[in-house]
Design an enzyme around this catalytic site. Structure first.
Site, PDB file in Angstrom:
ATOM      1  N   HIS A  74      -2.765   0.681   7.054  1.00  0.00           N
ATOM      2  CA  HIS A  74      -3.685   1.812   7.135  1.00  0.00           C
ATOM      3  C   HIS A  74      -5.076   1.245   7.365  1.00  0.00           C
ATOM      4  O   HIS A  74      -5.566   0.442   6.587  1.00  0.00           O
ATOM      5  CB  HIS A  74      -3.679   2.660   5.863  1.00  0.00           C
ATOM      6  CG  HIS A  74      -4.598   3.840   5.961  1.00  0.00           C
ATOM      7  ND1 HIS A  74      -4.175   5.046   6.468  1.00  0.00           N
ATOM      8  CD2 HIS A  74      -5.910   3.984   5.669  1.00  0.00           C
ATOM      9  CE1 HIS A  74      -5.193   5.880   6.476  1.00  0.00           C
ATOM     10  NE2 HIS A  74      -6.255   5.259   5.985  1.00  0.00           N
ATOM     11  N   CYS A  75      -5.699   1.653   8.445  1.00  0.00           N
ATOM     12  CA  CYS A  75      -7.000   1.110   8.823  1.00  0.00           C
ATOM     13  C   CYS A  75      -8.103   2.058   8.350  1.00  0.00           C
ATOM     14  O   CYS A  75      -8.178   3.202   8.802  1.00  0.00           O
ATOM     15  CB  CYS A  75      -7.074   0.926  10.331  1.00  0.00           C
ATOM     16  SG  CYS A  75      -8.602   0.153  10.868  1.00  0.00           S
ATOM     17  N   PRO A  76      -8.971   1.600   7.445  1.00  0.00           N
ATOM     18  CA  PRO A  76     -10.045   2.489   6.976  1.00  0.00           C
ATOM     19  C   PRO A  76     -11.085   2.783   8.048  1.00  0.00           C
ATOM     20  O   PRO A  76     -11.725   3.830   8.009  1.00  0.00           O
ATOM     21  CB  PRO A  76     -10.662   1.715   5.808  1.00  0.00           C
ATOM     22  CG  PRO A  76     -10.266   0.306   6.010  1.00  0.00           C
ATOM     23  CD  PRO A  76      -8.973   0.316   6.769  1.00  0.00           C
ATOM     24  N   ASN A  79      -9.484   5.491  10.008  1.00  0.00           N
ATOM     25  CA  ASN A  79      -9.074   6.601   9.150  1.00  0.00           C
ATOM     26  C   ASN A  79      -7.693   7.104   9.571  1.00  0.00           C
ATOM     27  O   ASN A  79      -7.436   8.299   9.628  1.00  0.00           O
ATOM     28  CB  ASN A  79     -10.105   7.738   9.170  1.00  0.00           C
ATOM     29  CG  ASN A  79      -9.862   8.726   8.051  1.00  0.00           C
ATOM     30  OD1 ASN A  79      -9.314   8.366   7.009  1.00  0.00           O
ATOM     31  ND2 ASN A  79     -10.246   9.972   8.260  1.00  0.00           N
TER      32      ASN A  79
END
Length: 183
Positions: A74-76, A79
């Site tokens: 999951h890439c912040p 998002n």
């Protein structure tokens, strides 16, 4: 340079707004895919959060609250999860950002260090701005270099980031039998 930045922003938007490969809640396993045999017959993995069948290499994302097929992480900054549906756009975003960082470093260095003209007198504000931009460009260059290497390693080995970290924690990296991910 502006064209490369536009391509990087377009890939960022495409990665952010593309479905990463969500597993539908109504997904039913195909018998040909197989599962694991617990002695009573073939069983398929179930997600404890979604209460649905999970395809191989899929993971449940706690942030997105859904299962993602071939989930890498999951890439912040996006998002969004990086999975089978948007991995190509994520890799292109990293490559374009890397090229933009390298180009900005070359342009800054060329204009700052190789200026032979008498008009190359920089005031203190411009010198500080060049220093800040150089630090940002170097940081971006190093970060995107490490991310590109991480994603390319995952593509070549067929093991996503989450699976690789799990195997490394359990010391079972040598036991993997995954195939490289076809592009």
């Amino acid at each position: 340079y502006c064209y490369l930045c536009a391509l990087a922003l377009a890939c960022h938007a495409k990665t952010t707004f593309t479905d990463p490969g969500s597993v539908p809640l109504s997904a039913v396993p195909v018998e040909a895919m197989g599962g694991f045999d617990n002695g009573n017959g073939v069983q398929h993995a179930m997600c404890s959060q979604c209460q649905t069948f999970k395809p191989p290499f899929s993971h449940h994302c706690r942030i997105c609250n859904r299962c993602i097929s071939r989930m890498d992480h999951h890439c912040p900054w996006m998002n969004n999860c990086i999975g089978a549906g948007n991995l190509k756009h994520f890799l292109l975003f990293l490559i374009y950002t890397w090229i933009c960082s390298a180009t900005s470093l070359i342009l800054l260095g060329w204009n700052y260090f190789f200026c032979d003209d008498e008009q190359c007198i920089f005031n203190s504000i411009l010198v500080e701005l060049v220093r800040v931009m150089t630090v940002l460009s170097v940081g971006s260059f190093l970060f995107t270099s490490s991310m590109i290497m991480n994603v390319c390693y995952g593509l070549m080995t067929g093991i996503g980031t989450i699976d690789r970290l799990k195997k490394k924690a359990l010391n079972t990296m040598r036991d993997s039998d995954e195939e490289p991910i076809p592009l």
